[in-house]
Structures are given as structure tokens and as C-alpha cells.
Design an enzyme around this catalytic site. Structure first.
Site, PDB file in Angstrom:
ATOM      1  N   SER A 254       0.852  -1.190   0.000  1.00 12.77           N
ATOM      2  CA  SER A 254       0.000   0.000   0.000  1.00 12.77           C
ATOM      3  C   SER A 254       0.884   1.235   0.000  1.00 12.77           C
ATOM      4  CB  SER A 254      -0.887   0.006   1.243  1.00 12.77           C
ATOM      5  OG  SER A 254      -0.091   0.303   2.376  1.00 12.77           O
ATOM      6  N   LYS A 255       0.235   2.390  -0.059  1.00 13.03           N
ATOM      7  CA  LYS A 255       0.961   3.658  -0.105  1.00 13.03           C
ATOM      8  C   LYS A 255       1.961   3.806   1.047  1.00 13.03           C
ATOM      9  CE  LYS A 255      -2.202   6.439  -2.755  1.00 13.03           C
ATOM     10  NZ  LYS A 255      -3.639   6.533  -2.565  1.00 13.03           N
ATOM     11  N   ARG A 256       1.610   3.180   2.152  1.00 10.92           N
ATOM     12  CA  ARG A 256       2.495   3.195   3.316  1.00 10.92           C
ATOM     13  C   ARG A 256       3.913   2.741   2.972  1.00 10.92           C
ATOM     14  NH1 ARG A 256       2.336  -0.587   6.962  1.00 10.92           N
ATOM     15  NH2 ARG A 256       0.807  -1.843   5.839  1.00 10.92           N
TER      16      ARG A 256
END
Ligand code: GLU
Length: 492
Positions: A254-256
Site C-alpha cells: 500500500s501507499k504506506r
């Protein structure tokens, strides 16, 4: 002639994630491998979440990766994608068929009622599923609901016993219990739009898709879809659910975890060839050793049999390394083409480029090529070649230009350059060697201050290449600029 027909069916609701790009790539490779057809279908029936901008992002990403599709409505002389929003009549037609054959029914339950019952099921520890209460409504009951102002959805009447088998080309046979795992799901919403699980079947069937290759987050939808194929009398395609992509910490990517959208990778200067090569290895492999594959080689070697069931881990360092490999292999002219937008954006080059300027740029690239991991790095690494007020790296000035004799060394080099016929190694090196004895220093002690003086940094291509590329006038001006800067510091 091959009969393979596959599709990529993204929902245009945001960026194209690497997972989506990988799905597109696997479909494209499979189509190309079997001389089949690759279809692009934009699944935009969720009007609230779909946007034209997101569709454009998908089209741009596919163009960047070189994933072209083979049919669709002609738009601007080329095939446009299919849009589900332009095929609504078809979904309505097939929903009517299901209603007529008794395999679908109107449901008047409101979202609030459904929610309450769902809460109740959770409380009782039961499976969350529609309880089927509208399945046998009489005409009067329906009329009464309508009179209350309720607008029905249409639900599929799913099988009430037995199991549905998904024969998956990656996962093997996966069994779903019809009672607990497939409820009477909605196929048409009250706003008149079909749901994903229904439209996808109508389209895949009408488009004669032979292999549905998609992320395995869709595996639980597949028994629902198989039941619809069967209810409509359509042949069922083959399915291949490809593994999820995880971040280095083994949670879903994910963007994380940093950049995950294809647009970001494009903006950062990843070459399409490296991206495609890297994406191909997310869940697929040819053997244990080979990692670099050209696109023709991927087409030749790709097969679903070698797709893994296990999640793939996205490793940005490996992608970066691979990009460097591809950059180093690129002919200079091509590297120039990909570097150009970055230089333009930085203001180093304008729209019009003279032949001399291009020659200069190519020579810079020849020096930098082996150092680039991202094309975007070309801006910082070449700044001093294009701007005369390049910044001085403070800690480097501190470390190198504050040494004793710096002033004398720079003056000496200034004079050598001023009188030199050429700024190449053959001309300059003998003169520099003389200086070593004069100042009692090593070659490095001479070259470092020159490099910092003319580039502002301590990392650059070989000093003679830099001096030659900059040319006498600029080298002299830069030494003067550095001397002035040092003088000013002393005064402070
Ligand atoms: N629109 C769906 C998605 O983006 C397509 C899934 C499928 O390939 O069936 O997830």
C-alpha cells in the site's frame, strides 16, 4: 489461429496500482504468447467513484508500459477501450432474462433493514448473508412496497444446495459451499446500475473471454460469477487468480510502503522495459536464476503454469537496480529521449535544442549513464553542466576547500587552464603532475578542490571529462566564482 481472448478490466477509481499493472501485464503477455486478443474494458458502472481522470491515468500507464489492446470501439483512428457505462442496455437485457427464467427477483428491503439484520447475524455469530425474504413476494406485496415509495434492487437467486467448484489454473480446484458462501447477491442496484459481479459476467461472456486472469482478491467472487454463467447458459471461461503483492513487512502493498502507482514510477524515471521486467517477476518466474528478460523473451516464456500461488514481495531496491541495468544498456540517443523531459522540467533545456546543445547533452549522458539508477537522477547529477550558479555542498566546501594551500592550488590550476591548448587529460595531466611536487601533495589533493570548484560537489565524472565538457571559459569563470566565495567567507 488461436482462440485465446483475455481482458484487463480496471475500475477507474484512482491511480493504477502496481498490482493492477501486473494483472494487465500478465493478461497481455498471455495474449501475445498465444497470438490471442487482449481487450481493455473500463469498469465504470460505479458512477460515484469512477472519474475520467482516473480512466486517463490507466490509459497513460498502459501506454507507458507498452501494453496495447487489440479491439474496441474506434476512437480517433485507434481502438478505444470498452466502457461498461456504454453497455448498460446489455446488462438490463440479461437481468431480464434471469428474471424471466426465475433466477433473479426484485428485493424491496431497504439498506437500513439489511443493516439491522446484518448486525443481528453478527450478534448471533451467523454467516452474513441475505436471508432471502423477498424471494417469494406476491404481486400484491410488491405493489404495496412500491406504494411505500421503495425502489427494488434485483437479486440473483443463487443455488440452494451443493458446492461450486472453481477450477483455477493457479490455485487448482477451490470449493465453495453454496449455502454459506454464495448468497442471493444484488445484480442490479436501485439506481438502475448493474453490480460488478453481474456486469463482469455479461461482458466476459459476450466478449468471448477464454481466460480470466486477475488478482486473487477476486477468488471469492468467482463462485458467484460461475453461477451466473450457468444460469444464463454461457460457457464458463478458465480462471487464473494471481497472487497478491506484499510490502517488505509482508502486509498488503500500500501507499504506506512508498510509491505504488504506475504514474509515480513513470514520474521518477523508471524505464518501461525495467518496469515490465520487474512486474513480470511478481508472482511469475521462469527458473531460479534468470531475472533479466526482454519483452520478446517474456512473450516467449510466459506461462500460467509458472505463476505462483504464494504472495509476491515488492522490492523497490531490486526494481531500482534493474532500472540501472536497463539504463546502462540504452543507446545514448534513447537515453537522451527519456532524459529530455526531466531536463526540460528542470529548466536546463528548452523546447528548441540546437545540434550543439544536443551533442553536449549526449556527451554528458555518456559520462553519467553508468551512475544513473533513475532517469530522474539525471537532473541533480548534471546540474552544474547546465547552470553556472550551481550550489556548493556546504560540508564538502568545509572538508575540502578549507585545507591549506587551496587558494594557491586554485590559482595554479587557473593559470594552467588559461594557457592550455586543450582541456584534455593529455594536455593537463603533465602540468598537474608538476604541481604535485611544487605543493607536496598527491593527485587526489589537487583534483578534489578543482572538482568542488567547478561542480560544487565531490561526485562527478572524471575531472578531465568535466573540464573538457565545460570548456575553458566556464572553467575559468567557475574558479573565479569559487575564489570569490572563499574570500567572502574569510571576511565574514
Ligand atoms: N473491475 C474489477 C477490478 O478492478 C475487475 C476484476 C476482474 O478482473 O474481474 O477489480
Amino acid at each position: 489461429m488461436s482462440s485465446v481472448r483475455v481482458r484487463f478490466a480496471p475500475s477507474p477509481t484512482g491511480d493504477l496500482h502496481v498490482g493492477g499493472a501486473r494483472t494487465a501485464l500478465f493478461n497481455w503477455l498471455f495474449a501475445r504468447r498465444h497470438s490471442g486478443v487482449f481487450v481493455l474494458r473500463i469498469e465504470d458502472t460505479d458512477a460515484a467513484r469512477s472519474t475520467d481522470a482516473a480512466t486517463q491515468v490507466i490509459l497513460d500507464a498502459l501506454e507507458y508500459l507498452g501494453l496495447d489492446w487489440d479491439e474496441g470501439p474506434i476512437k480517433g483512428g485507434a481502438y478505444g477501450p470498452y466502457y461498461q457505462s456504454q453497455r448498460l442496455d446489455l446488462y438490463a437485457e440479461y437481468a431480464t432474462k434471469l428474471m424471466e427464467s426465475g433466477r433473479a427477483y426484485e428485493c424491496y428491503c431497504t439498506p437500513d433493514e439489511l443493516d439491522q439484520r446484518r448486525q443481528e447475524q453478527i450478534k448471533q455469530g451467523q454467516n452474513i448473508r441475505y436471508d432471502g425474504r423477498c424471494k417469494h413476494l406476491t404481486e400484491e406485496e410488491k405493489r404495496a412496497f412500491k406504494d411505500e415509495g421503495r425502489v427494488p434492487v434485483i437479486r440473483f437467486k443463487s443455488l440452494e444446495a451443493g458446492e461450486t467448484y472453481v477450477e483455477d489454473l493457479v490455485r487448482g480446484t477451490v470449493k465453495f459451499d453454496n449455502i454459506t458462501q454464495v448468497d442471493d447477491f444484488v445484480i442490479f442496484k436501485s439506481d438502475g446500475m448493474p453490480t460488478y459481479n453481474f456486469a463482469v459476467v455479461v461482458d466476459d461472456a459476450l466478449m468471448k473471454i477464454t481466460h480470466v486472469i486477475r488478482g486473487d482478491d477476486h477468488l471469492s467472487n468467482t463462485p458467484k460469477q460461475i453461477q451466473i454463467y450457468e444460469a444464463l447458459g454461457f460457457p464458463t471461461p478458465k480462471f487464473a487468480h494471481i497472487p497478491m503483492i506484499l510490502g517488505p513487512d509482508k502486509s498488503l502493498l500500500s501507499k504506506r510502503h512508498g510509491a505504488t502507482s504506475v504514474t509515480q514510477f513513470y514520474d521518477e524515471g523508471y524505464l518501461a522495459s525495467a518496469m515490465v521486467n520487474y512486474l513480470s517477476l511478481l508472482g511469475w518466474g521462469y527458473d531460479d536464476s534468470q531475472t533479466i528478460f526482454s519483452i520478446p523473451e517474456l512473450i516467449e516464456k510466459f506461462s500460467l503454469e509458472r505463476v505462483s500461488k504464494n504472495p509476491a514481495v515488492f522490492d523497490i531496491q531490486k526494481l531500482e537496480w534493474m532500472n540501472g541495468v536497463y539504463i546502462r544498456e540504452l543507446p545514448l540517443e534513447e537515453l537522451f529521449e527519456v532524459a529530455l523531459p526531466f531536463w526540460r522540467k528542470a529548466g536546463f533545456l528548452s523546447e528548441e535544442i540546437s545540434p550543439e546543445m544536443k551533442e553536449y547533452a549526449l556527451r554528458i549522458l555518456r559520462e553519467l549513464q553508468s551512475r544513473l539508477k533513475l532517469v530522474a537522477d539525471v537532473v541533480d547529477l548534471s546540474r552544474y553542466f547546465f547552470v553556472d550558479d550551481y550550489p556548493y555542498l556546504e560540508e564538502i566546501v568545509e572538508k575540502i576547500l578549507t585545507k591549506p594551500q587551496t587558494e594557491e592550488i586554485l590559482t595554479y590550476v587557473y593559470d594552467v587552464v588559461k594557457d592550455a591548448q586543450a582541456l584534455d587529460e593529455a594536455t593537463l595531466k603533465p602540468q598537474f603532475q608538476v604541481a604535485l611536487e611544487k605543493f607536496g601533495i598527491k593527485m587526489g589533493d589537487l583534483i578534489q578542490p578543482i572538482r568542488v570548484a567547478v561542480t560544487g560537489t565531490n561526485v562527478s565524472p572524471g575531472i578531465y571529462d568535466v573540464l573538457e565538457l565545460l570548456g575553458k571559459e566556464r572553467v575559468l569563470a567557475r574558479i573565479e566564482r569559487t575564489q570569490a566565495m572563499l574570500k567572502e567567507r574569510e571576511l565574514m
